[in-house]
Each structure stands twice: as C-alpha cells, then as structure tokens.
Design a protein around this motif. Structure first.
Motif, PDB file in Angstrom:
ATOM      1  N   LEU A   5       0.836  -1.176   0.000  1.00 10.97           N
ATOM      2  CA  LEU A   5       0.000   0.000   0.000  1.00 10.97           C
ATOM      3  C   LEU A   5       0.881   1.240   0.000  1.00 10.97           C
ATOM      4  O   LEU A   5       2.011   1.215   0.490  1.00 10.97           O
ATOM      5  CB  LEU A   5      -0.903  -0.011   1.235  1.00 10.97           C
ATOM      6  CG  LEU A   5      -1.887  -1.179   1.323  1.00 10.97           C
ATOM      7  CD1 LEU A   5      -2.603  -1.146   2.664  1.00 10.97           C
ATOM      8  CD2 LEU A   5      -2.890  -1.123   0.183  1.00 10.97           C
ATOM      9  N   PRO A   6       0.376   2.371  -0.516  1.00 12.20           N
ATOM     10  CA  PRO A   6       1.190   3.584  -0.575  1.00 12.20           C
ATOM     11  C   PRO A   6       1.783   4.002   0.766  1.00 12.20           C
ATOM     12  O   PRO A   6       2.921   4.445   0.835  1.00 12.20           O
ATOM     13  CB  PRO A   6       0.209   4.625  -1.115  1.00 12.20           C
ATOM     14  CG  PRO A   6      -0.774   3.832  -1.911  1.00 12.20           C
ATOM     15  CD  PRO A   6      -0.911   2.536  -1.176  1.00 12.20           C
ATOM     16  N   ALA A   7       1.010   3.868   1.854  1.00 11.89           N
ATOM     17  CA  ALA A   7       1.514   4.270   3.160  1.00 11.89           C
ATOM     18  C   ALA A   7       2.716   3.433   3.583  1.00 11.89           C
ATOM     19  O   ALA A   7       3.598   3.911   4.299  1.00 11.89           O
ATOM     20  CB  ALA A   7       0.406   4.166   4.209  1.00 11.89           C
ATOM     21  N   PRO A  11       6.017   6.028   3.939  1.00  9.72           N
ATOM     22  CA  PRO A  11       5.373   6.387   5.208  1.00  9.72           C
ATOM     23  C   PRO A  11       5.543   7.853   5.588  1.00  9.72           C
ATOM     24  O   PRO A  11       4.748   8.389   6.350  1.00  9.72           O
ATOM     25  CB  PRO A  11       6.056   5.464   6.228  1.00  9.72           C
ATOM     26  CG  PRO A  11       7.358   5.087   5.593  1.00  9.72           C
ATOM     27  CD  PRO A  11       7.089   5.025   4.122  1.00  9.72           C
ATOM     28  N   GLN A  14       3.123  12.881   2.996  1.00 13.27           N
ATOM     29  CA  GLN A  14       1.773  13.326   3.338  1.00 13.27           C
ATOM     30  C   GLN A  14       1.321  14.358   2.300  1.00 13.27           C
ATOM     31  O   GLN A  14       2.147  15.075   1.748  1.00 13.27           O
ATOM     32  CB  GLN A  14       1.759  13.966   4.736  1.00 13.27           C
ATOM     33  CG  GLN A  14       2.084  12.996   5.877  1.00 13.27           C
ATOM     34  CD  GLN A  14       0.986  11.977   6.110  1.00 13.27           C
ATOM     35  OE1 GLN A  14      -0.159  12.201   5.728  1.00 13.27           O
ATOM     36  NE2 GLN A  14       1.336  10.860   6.738  1.00 13.27           N
ATOM     37  N   PRO A  15       0.014  14.440   2.034  1.00 10.22           N
ATOM     38  CA  PRO A  15      -1.079  13.602   2.544  1.00 10.22           C
ATOM     39  C   PRO A  15      -1.201  12.314   1.753  1.00 10.22           C
ATOM     40  O   PRO A  15      -0.382  12.046   0.859  1.00 10.22           O
ATOM     41  CB  PRO A  15      -2.299  14.502   2.337  1.00 10.22           C
ATOM     42  CG  PRO A  15      -1.974  15.255   1.078  1.00 10.22           C
ATOM     43  CD  PRO A  15      -0.482  15.527   1.163  1.00 10.22           C
ATOM     44  N   ASP A  16      -2.246  11.568   2.038  1.00  8.80           N
ATOM     45  CA  ASP A  16      -2.461  10.300   1.353  1.00  8.80           C
ATOM     46  C   ASP A  16      -2.598  10.489  -0.152  1.00  8.80           C
ATOM     47  O   ASP A  16      -2.158   9.634  -0.926  1.00  8.80           O
ATOM     48  CB  ASP A  16      -3.712   9.610   1.896  1.00  8.80           C
ATOM     49  CG  ASP A  16      -3.959   8.268   1.239  1.00  8.80           C
ATOM     50  OD1 ASP A  16      -3.141   7.349   1.431  1.00  8.80           O
ATOM     51  OD2 ASP A  16      -4.965   8.136   0.509  1.00  8.80           O
ATOM     52  N   ARG A  19       0.712  10.247  -1.817  1.00 15.19           N
ATOM     53  CA  ARG A  19       1.180   8.859  -1.927  1.00 15.19           C
ATOM     54  C   ARG A  19       0.460   8.132  -3.045  1.00 15.19           C
ATOM     55  O   ARG A  19       1.072   7.343  -3.778  1.00 15.19           O
ATOM     56  CB  ARG A  19       0.977   8.134  -0.591  1.00 15.19           C
ATOM     57  CG  ARG A  19       1.902   8.597   0.519  1.00 15.19           C
ATOM     58  CD  ARG A  19       1.918   7.608   1.669  1.00 15.19           C
ATOM     59  NE  ARG A  19       0.622   7.477   2.305  1.00 15.19           N
ATOM     60  CZ  ARG A  19       0.288   8.054   3.442  1.00 15.19           C
ATOM     61  NH1 ARG A  19       1.151   8.829   4.069  1.00 15.19           N
ATOM     62  NH2 ARG A  19      -0.902   7.865   3.974  1.00 15.19           N
ATOM     63  N   ARG A  20      -0.826   8.379  -3.185  1.00 13.14           N
ATOM     64  CA  ARG A  20      -1.584   7.734  -4.261  1.00 13.14           C
ATOM     65  C   ARG A  20      -1.058   8.165  -5.624  1.00 13.14           C
ATOM     66  O   ARG A  20      -0.970   7.349  -6.557  1.00 13.14           O
ATOM     67  CB  ARG A  20      -3.062   8.075  -4.126  1.00 13.14           C
ATOM     68  CG  ARG A  20      -3.758   7.301  -3.004  1.00 13.14           C
ATOM     69  CD  ARG A  20      -5.093   7.920  -2.631  1.00 13.14           C
ATOM     70  NE  ARG A  20      -5.944   8.134  -3.797  1.00 13.14           N
ATOM     71  CZ  ARG A  20      -6.938   9.022  -3.827  1.00 13.14           C
ATOM     72  NH1 ARG A  20      -7.188   9.793  -2.775  1.00 13.14           N
ATOM     73  NH2 ARG A  20      -7.681   9.138  -4.913  1.00 13.14           N
ATOM     74  N   HIS A  56       0.021  18.719  -5.632  1.00 12.26           N
ATOM     75  CA  HIS A  56       1.029  18.035  -4.826  1.00 12.26           C
ATOM     76  C   HIS A  56       2.410  18.005  -5.479  1.00 12.26           C
ATOM     77  O   HIS A  56       3.423  17.960  -4.774  1.00 12.26           O
ATOM     78  CB  HIS A  56       0.568  16.607  -4.541  1.00 12.26           C
ATOM     79  CG  HIS A  56      -0.774  16.538  -3.879  1.00 12.26           C
ATOM     80  ND1 HIS A  56      -0.964  16.821  -2.545  1.00 12.26           N
ATOM     81  CD2 HIS A  56      -2.009  16.242  -4.384  1.00 12.26           C
ATOM     82  CE1 HIS A  56      -2.240  16.697  -2.246  1.00 12.26           C
ATOM     83  NE2 HIS A  56      -2.896  16.336  -3.336  1.00 12.26           N
TER      84      HIS A  56
END
Length: 207
Positions: A5-7, A11, A14-16, A19-20, A56
């Motif tokens: 998963l991206p997180a 890690p 930010q934000p999610d 990462r996506r 982003h």
C-alpha cells in the motif's frame, strides 16, 4: 502491480493523495516508460483529475524525482543499517552478507518501484539528477569501504574494491528488472542466495 500500500511504500509522505499519485506514477512509468506517460495517465491511475496532480507535484518530473529520491534513500538506509548493526560487530563477511541480502530482497519485494527508481534516472532534470547521483555515490562508497576493510583484514580477495562494489550492487539492482511474483523464490530466499554468491565473488570463505 506494486506489492504494498502507498503508506507502506512512503510512510513519510503526506497527505495520502500525494502517496496515491506516487503509486500511480510508479505503475504508469513502469508500464509505459517515463516519456510515454502523461499527467492524465497518472491522475487517472490515482482516481483524480489531471489538475489534482499539480496540487502536490509541480510537474511530472517532480513526481519522478520524489519517487527516485525516496527509493535511493531507502536503499542507502538499509545498507547503512546493516553496516552499523552492533550484532555483526563490524565483521566484513557477515556485514557484506547482510548488506547483500537486504539490498537484493528490497529490489525483489519492491521490484516495480525499484525498476522506476533504477532505470528512469536519465529522465530526471539536471539538478534533481545530481541529488540522486549523490545518494548513489554514498551507497557505493559505503559498500566500497566495507570491501576495503575486508581486504585489509584478509577476508576478501579482489583486485579493486571499487569495481567489486559496483559489481555487487549491480547484481542487486538487476533483480528489479526480471523479478516477479512468478519467479518462484521469495525475496528473503533470493537475498540469501545472492549473499553467498557475492561473498564467493569477493573471495571470502563461506560455510
């Protein structure tokens, strides 16, 4: 296409949504190549509008840079962690085995990300390329210094530490090119096999 998963991959990002976008960029760059990938491809893969990418990342190149820098920082960290592991007492043979095992396993486990990180370098703008090139030099220097320590203590027998370091690292990098879940070996198992191969290449006695 990626295995995490991206997180888990990034890690600290930010934000999610960022990462996506990085995950979608990895998948698009790996499938189409950097130059053939459009910002629309990336945004679509992340389930966003094309304009959302620029919230982003200022450009497609900036996205590639974020992916490449993060991947090289992770690779440098695992090399340094192995070298500085107090349980290994700085002994060149077990440290080199651990470095190789972790480096190879990372390139297998993260093979899609690693393929982009390692094989799309030339697409980076000059300034961003210089940042990543410095990370690559630090990785190579750490491994070269380790091999030189092994040469001084007589546990390694090679002609040139720099060439040996590049060869050892190249073996790990190349895993990202061919590895898939169908390869038949889990990343830790592959890492162990490569660890022994590299030690033999360095002239070490392995049991």
């Amino acid at each position: 296409m990626t295995q995490s998963l991206p997180a888990e991959l990034w890690p600290d990002v930010q934000p999610d949504a960022a990462r996506r976008l990085m995950l979608a960029g990895v998948e698009s760059f790996a499938r189409r190549g950097y130059h053939a990938t459009t910002t629309r491809d990336i945004a679509s893969g992340a389930g966003m509008s094309p304009a959302a990418l620029y919230v982003h990342f200022p450009s497609k190149a900036a996205l590639l840079f974020a992916i490449s820098r993060s991947g090289h920082e992770q690779a440098l960290a695992l090399v340094e962690n192995a070298i500085n592991d107090p349980a290994l007492h700085g002994e060149p043979v077990p440290v080199m085995r651990r470095v190789t095992e972790d480096f190879v396993a990372w390139h297998a486990r993260r093979h899609t990300v690693a393929r982009v990180v390692q094989y799309e370098l030339q697409a980076l703008p000059e300034q961003e390329y210089a940042v990543v090139a410095d990370l690559r030099r630090r990785i190579e220097r750490a491994v070269r210094d380790l091999i030189e320590r092994g040469l001084r203590t007589g546990v390694f027998r090679v002609g040139d530490a720099r060439t040996a370091a590049r060869a050892a690292l190249s073996l790990g990098v190349d895993v990202a090119r061919w590895y898939s879940e169908r390869s038949g070996k889990a990343p830790p198992e592959l890492g162990r096999e490569y660890g022994e191969l590299v030690l033999r290449m360095l002239g070490a006695e392995v049991g």
